[in-house]
Write an enzyme that holds these catalytic residues in place. Structure first.
Site, PDB file in Angstrom:
ATOM      1  N   GLU A  97       1.176  -1.289  -0.041  1.00  0.00           N
ATOM      2  CA  GLU A  97      -0.314   0.034  -0.618  1.00  0.00           C
ATOM      3  C   GLU A  97       0.862   1.144  -0.175  1.00  0.00           C
ATOM      4  O   GLU A  97       2.481   1.609   0.680  1.00  0.00           O
ATOM      5  CB  GLU A  97      -0.596  -0.012   1.064  1.00  0.00           C
ATOM      6  CG  GLU A  97      -1.903   0.861   1.444  1.00  0.00           C
ATOM      7  CD  GLU A  97      -3.039   1.461   0.842  1.00  0.00           C
ATOM      8  OE1 GLU A  97      -2.629   1.835  -1.088  1.00  0.00           O
ATOM      9  OE2 GLU A  97      -4.072   1.794   1.035  1.00  0.00           O
ATOM     10  N   ASP A  98       0.504   2.048  -0.399  1.00  0.00           N
ATOM     11  CA  ASP A  98       0.755   4.045  -0.556  1.00  0.00           C
ATOM     12  C   ASP A  98       0.998   4.188   0.872  1.00  0.00           C
ATOM     13  O   ASP A  98       2.269   5.040   1.800  1.00  0.00           O
ATOM     14  CB  ASP A  98       0.921   4.172  -1.776  1.00  0.00           C
ATOM     15  CG  ASP A  98      -0.720   4.712  -1.816  1.00  0.00           C
ATOM     16  OD1 ASP A  98      -1.418   4.093  -0.493  1.00  0.00           O
ATOM     17  OD2 ASP A  98      -1.244   5.810  -2.239  1.00  0.00           O
ATOM     18  N   ILE A  99       0.226   4.049   1.610  1.00  0.00           N
ATOM     19  CA  ILE A  99      -0.002   5.141   2.729  1.00  0.00           C
ATOM     20  C   ILE A  99      -1.329   4.357   3.766  1.00  0.00           C
ATOM     21  O   ILE A  99      -2.409   4.012   2.831  1.00  0.00           O
ATOM     22  CB  ILE A  99       0.177   6.597   2.329  1.00  0.00           C
ATOM     23  CG1 ILE A  99      -0.550   7.762   4.008  1.00  0.00           C
ATOM     24  CG2 ILE A  99      -1.561   7.082   1.851  1.00  0.00           C
ATOM     25  CD1 ILE A  99      -0.089   8.729   3.993  1.00  0.00           C
ATOM     26  N   ASP A 101      -3.817   5.568   6.609  1.00  0.00           N
ATOM     27  CA  ASP A 101      -4.865   6.584   6.816  1.00  0.00           C
ATOM     28  C   ASP A 101      -5.357   6.223   8.175  1.00  0.00           C
ATOM     29  O   ASP A 101      -5.038   5.805   9.470  1.00  0.00           O
ATOM     30  CB  ASP A 101      -5.179   7.582   5.999  1.00  0.00           C
ATOM     31  CG  ASP A 101      -5.616   8.651   5.840  1.00  0.00           C
ATOM     32  OD1 ASP A 101      -4.888   9.085   6.606  1.00  0.00           O
ATOM     33  OD2 ASP A 101      -6.273   9.318   5.293  1.00  0.00           O
ATOM     34  N   THR A 102      -6.869   6.008   7.981  1.00  0.00           N
ATOM     35  CA  THR A 102      -7.715   5.792   8.722  1.00  0.00           C
ATOM     36  C   THR A 102      -7.698   4.331   9.404  1.00  0.00           C
ATOM     37  O   THR A 102      -7.939   3.651   9.833  1.00  0.00           O
ATOM     38  CB  THR A 102      -8.713   5.704   8.263  1.00  0.00           C
ATOM     39  OG1 THR A 102      -8.776   4.849   7.285  1.00  0.00           O
ATOM     40  CG2 THR A 102      -9.708   7.102   8.074  1.00  0.00           C
ATOM     41  N   THR A 105      -8.618   0.679   4.853  1.00  0.00           N
ATOM     42  CA  THR A 105      -8.365  -0.197   3.493  1.00  0.00           C
ATOM     43  C   THR A 105      -7.607  -1.195   3.580  1.00  0.00           C
ATOM     44  O   THR A 105      -7.765  -2.299   3.534  1.00  0.00           O
ATOM     45  CB  THR A 105      -7.345   0.414   2.967  1.00  0.00           C
ATOM     46  OG1 THR A 105      -8.416   1.423   2.477  1.00  0.00           O
ATOM     47  CG2 THR A 105      -7.221  -0.139   0.932  1.00  0.00           C
ATOM     48  N   LYS A 129       0.393   7.429   8.067  1.00  0.00           N
ATOM     49  CA  LYS A 129       0.147   8.657   8.859  1.00  0.00           C
ATOM     50  C   LYS A 129      -1.111   8.507  10.525  1.00  0.00           C
ATOM     51  O   LYS A 129      -1.927   8.434  10.730  1.00  0.00           O
ATOM     52  CB  LYS A 129      -0.900   9.571   8.455  1.00  0.00           C
ATOM     53  CG  LYS A 129      -0.547  10.645   7.261  1.00  0.00           C
ATOM     54  CD  LYS A 129      -1.444  11.429   7.312  1.00  0.00           C
ATOM     55  CE  LYS A 129      -2.108  11.219   5.971  1.00  0.00           C
ATOM     56  NZ  LYS A 129      -2.869  11.997   5.505  1.00  0.00           N
ATOM     57  N   ASP A 157      -2.241  10.502  -5.117  1.00  0.00           N
ATOM     58  CA  ASP A 157      -2.822  12.051  -6.702  1.00  0.00           C
ATOM     59  C   ASP A 157      -3.278  12.569  -5.279  1.00  0.00           C
ATOM     60  O   ASP A 157      -3.789  13.295  -3.767  1.00  0.00           O
ATOM     61  CB  ASP A 157      -3.646  10.921  -7.091  1.00  0.00           C
ATOM     62  CG  ASP A 157      -4.243  10.987  -6.477  1.00  0.00           C
ATOM     63  OD1 ASP A 157      -4.528   9.843  -5.532  1.00  0.00           O
ATOM     64  OD2 ASP A 157      -5.297  10.694  -6.675  1.00  0.00           O
TER      65      ASP A 157
HETATM   66  P1  5GP Z   1      -7.446   4.535   4.768  1.00  0.00           P
HETATM   67  O1  5GP Z   1      -7.909   3.380   4.514  1.00  0.00           O
HETATM   68  O2  5GP Z   1      -5.898   3.484   5.527  1.00  0.00           O
HETATM   69  O3  5GP Z   1      -7.671   5.505   5.658  1.00  0.00           O
HETATM   70  O4  5GP Z   1      -6.768   5.186   3.286  1.00  0.00           O
HETATM   71  C1  5GP Z   1      -6.060   4.677   2.400  1.00  0.00           C
HETATM   72  C2  5GP Z   1      -5.475   5.454   1.003  1.00  0.00           C
HETATM   73  O5  5GP Z   1      -5.960   6.848   1.681  1.00  0.00           O
HETATM   74  C3  5GP Z   1      -4.198   5.105   0.486  1.00  0.00           C
HETATM   75  O6  5GP Z   1      -4.608   3.944  -0.100  1.00  0.00           O
HETATM   76  C4  5GP Z   1      -4.835   6.426  -0.046  1.00  0.00           C
HETATM   77  O7  5GP Z   1      -4.831   6.669  -1.523  1.00  0.00           O
HETATM   78  C5  5GP Z   1      -5.733   7.814   0.478  1.00  0.00           C
HETATM   79  N1  5GP Z   1      -5.316   8.729   1.737  1.00  0.00           N
HETATM   80  C6  5GP Z   1      -4.425   8.797   2.979  1.00  0.00           C
HETATM   81  N2  5GP Z   1      -4.002   9.360   2.845  1.00  0.00           N
HETATM   82  C7  5GP Z   1      -3.400  10.163   1.843  1.00  0.00           C
HETATM   83  C8  5GP Z   1      -2.554  12.075   1.831  1.00  0.00           C
HETATM   84  O8  5GP Z   1      -1.849  11.817   2.161  1.00  0.00           O
HETATM   85  N3  5GP Z   1      -2.673  11.913  -0.127  1.00  0.00           N
HETATM   86  C9  5GP Z   1      -3.187  10.919  -1.268  1.00  0.00           C
HETATM   87  N4  5GP Z   1      -2.970  11.293  -1.734  1.00  0.00           N
HETATM   88  N5  5GP Z   1      -3.596  10.141  -0.622  1.00  0.00           N
HETATM   89  C10 5GP Z   1      -4.266   9.693   0.911  1.00  0.00           C
END
Ligand code: 5GP
Length: 174
Positions: A97-99, A101-102, A105, A129, A157
């Site tokens: 995965e790239d990042i 966040d919550t 995913t 994060k 993006d």
């Molecule tokens: P999660 O499900 O952990 O909240 O989010 C994962 C997805 O949210 C990542 O794969 C990415 O696509 C998007 N995302 C979360 N934070 C960022 C950010 O700072 N920049 C961008 N471009 N995408 C983010």
């Protein structure tokens, strides 16, 4: 984009850390085959560089989910491109995965993949994060822990733009 961008992680530091992660994974799996399952589209750049640095037996697969629109997570993870059961059953899967966040995913994908009886499932994220977590989740391999910033570049993006930057930048809100 109206706002200014600033480099957070430069190209050299990214590549150096990715090589280290590839070596770390290789040490853990030794000569066992692993399947790098890239989360499209954001993790494409990272997956390619990770695999180029990986010296053990490995395969590539992709999955696609969506949860983000602009700078805001919608909270719902939807599977747009599912995996085939035969590509997962009995295999060592590493979700790339790239990042995080919550955390939604990767938590969702890990649970989804476990239903296909893999030998193992681990997760590898370039960025983390931690401050933004909504569900409890820790990736097994993390490149860089970052502050609560909206980042772009190296696959990430803003409304489909800026993925091509070879570095990670953040958007300055002033
Ligand atoms: P999660 O499900 O952990 O909240 O989010 C994962 C997805 O949210 C990542 O794969 C990415 O696509 C998007 N995302 C979360 N934070 C960022 C950010 O700072 N920049 C961008 N471009 N995408 C983010």
């Amino acid at each position: 984009m109206e706002n200014k961008m600033e480099i957070l992680i430069n190209k050299e530091d990214l590549q150096k850390r990715i090589k280290e992660i590839a070596e770390e994974i290789r040490k853990d799996y030794k000569d066992e085959e692993v399947v790098f399952c890239s989360v499209l589209k954001g993790a494409v750049f990272f997956t390619v560089d990770l695999m180029k640095n990986y010296e053990g037996p490995c395969l590539l697969d992709c999955v696609r989910v969506s949860s983000y629109e602009g700078e805001n997570s919608t909270g719902n993870v939807t599977l747009k491109l599912p995996l085939k059961k035969e590509n997962v059953e009995g295999k060592n899967i590493i979700i790339v995965e790239d990042i995080v966040d919550t955390g939604r995913t990767l938590k969702y994908l890990t649970e989804y993949l476990k239903e296909f009886n893999p030998k193992s499932v681990k997760t590898c994220s370039l960025l983390d994060k931690k401050a933004r977590r909504v569900v409890e989740f820790d990736a097994d391999y993390v490149g860089f822990s970052i502050d609560d910033l909206f980042v772009i570049g190296y696959g990430l993006d803003y409304d489909e733009k800026y993925r091509n930057f070879p570095y990670i930048a953040y958007v300055k809100n002033d």
